[in-house]
Design a protein around this motif. Structure first.
Motif, PDB file in Angstrom:
ATOM      1  N   UNK A  18     -11.861  -0.671  -6.212  1.00 28.21           N
ATOM      2  CA  UNK A  18     -10.777   0.296  -6.049  1.00 28.21           C
ATOM      3  C   UNK A  18     -10.046   0.076  -4.734  1.00 28.21           C
ATOM      4  N   UNK A  19     -10.794  -0.292  -3.699  1.00 33.69           N
ATOM      5  CA  UNK A  19     -10.170  -0.575  -2.400  1.00 33.69           C
ATOM      6  C   UNK A  19      -9.212  -1.755  -2.529  1.00 33.69           C
ATOM      7  N   UNK A  20      -9.583  -2.750  -3.323  1.00 30.78           N
ATOM      8  CA  UNK A  20      -8.705  -3.897  -3.552  1.00 30.78           C
ATOM      9  C   UNK A  20      -7.475  -3.487  -4.343  1.00 30.78           C
ATOM     10  N   UNK A  21      -7.671  -2.609  -5.323  1.00 28.54           N
ATOM     11  CA  UNK A  21      -6.537  -2.114  -6.103  1.00 28.54           C
ATOM     12  C   UNK A  21      -5.545  -1.387  -5.214  1.00 28.54           C
ATOM     13  N   UNK A  22      -6.074  -0.541  -4.314  1.00 31.14           N
ATOM     14  CA  UNK A  22      -5.203   0.230  -3.433  1.00 31.14           C
ATOM     15  C   UNK A  22      -4.413  -0.690  -2.514  1.00 31.14           C
ATOM     16  N   UNK A  23      -5.046  -1.755  -2.059  1.00 30.29           N
ATOM     17  CA  UNK A  23      -4.367  -2.688  -1.161  1.00 30.29           C
ATOM     18  C   UNK A  23      -3.137  -3.306  -1.824  1.00 30.29           C
ATOM     19  N   UNK A  24      -3.161  -3.403  -3.134  1.00 33.30           N
ATOM     20  CA  UNK A  24      -2.019  -3.960  -3.860  1.00 33.30           C
ATOM     21  C   UNK A  24      -0.947  -2.903  -4.132  1.00 33.30           C
ATOM     22  N   UNK A  63     -12.932   7.159  -4.542  1.00 33.55           N
ATOM     23  CA  UNK A  63     -13.424   6.977  -3.171  1.00 33.55           C
ATOM     24  C   UNK A  63     -13.429   5.489  -2.849  1.00 33.55           C
ATOM     25  N   UNK A  64     -12.455   5.055  -2.065  1.00 31.70           N
ATOM     26  CA  UNK A  64     -12.312   3.619  -1.797  1.00 31.70           C
ATOM     27  C   UNK A  64     -13.427   3.083  -0.899  1.00 31.70           C
ATOM     28  N   UNK A  65     -14.120   3.980  -0.187  1.00 30.98           N
ATOM     29  CA  UNK A  65     -15.185   3.521   0.698  1.00 30.98           C
ATOM     30  C   UNK A  65     -16.439   3.139  -0.075  1.00 30.98           C
ATOM     31  N   UNK A  66     -16.600   3.684  -1.273  1.00 34.50           N
ATOM     32  CA  UNK A  66     -17.794   3.389  -2.059  1.00 34.50           C
ATOM     33  C   UNK A  66     -17.499   2.485  -3.253  1.00 34.50           C
TER      34      UNK A  66
END
Length: 202
Positions: free
Chosen positions: A37-43, A30-33
């Protein structure tokens, strides 16, 4: 395998339903929490959007691309018919669902106040007008669950949250919705936020 997902994203829900239907072991991130992980996804993806699927060295984005990959990578149970004519018909219906109904759902979600009235009315009328498509088989144009059903279920689940009540105008659609949301796989695909969407709308 990991799926970068957002808790109330309709596109992510499409993928989570397919994963649950096929019983695929996957880590839901869950990238919102989870800021890291949100930073990982951005890459991982040029669009920095959920859903994003990581399967070893393969990175996929776009719910449609992900779901077709999952159906081919894990062929049981199959979520598309074998013969090319039936597959083409379902793909065309799928295209229309995304282009027409999903587009209206996006407008409803993005709108505030009375700006949601027009797309809400269009979506309700469109679903009611399609009632006969759901009359002759358990699922859309098929006796077996397909990728199209896995796209429709998250949309129909959100109708109460969109302020749409089909009433008695589309009995075949209502029966279809109940068949979908009563599946154990669909229940397993729901996040807490998605369950609350309907509870809060009740």
């Amino acid at each position: 395998m990991a799926l970068y997902s957002s808790a109330s994203c309709i596109q992510c829900h499409r993928v989570r339903f397919v994963l649950a239907e096929k019983g695929i072991n996957v880590e839901i991130v869950d990238v919102e929490s989870d800021a890291a992980s949100a930073e990982d996804m951005a890459e991982l993806t040029p669009y920095n959007e959920t859903p994003t699927l990581v399967d070893r060295d393969l990175v996929l984005y776009d719910a449609g691309v992900i779901n077709e990959y999952l159906d081919e990578r894990y062929p049981h149970p199959p979520l598309m018919p074998v013969d090319p004519v039936s597959r083409a018909r379902l793909r065309l219906v799928h295209y229309r669902v995304l282009r027409d109904w999903y587009a209206l759902a996006a407008q409803i979600e993005a709108a505030t106040g009375k700006k949601a009235d027009a797309p809400r009315k269009q979506l309700k009328e469109g679903i009611i007008a399609a009632n006969e498509l759901f009359e002759n088989s358990d699922f859309l144009l098929s006796d077996e669950l397909s990728l199209v059903d896995c796209t429709l279920a998250p949309l129909f689940w959100r109708l109460p949250a969109y302020g749409i009540d089909l009433g008695k105008s589309a009995p075949a659609v209502q029966g279809y919705i109940q068949r979908l949301i009563s599946r154990s796989s669909f229940k397993a695909s729901l996040t807490t936020a998605e369950r609350e969407l309907v509870l809060n709308a009740a």
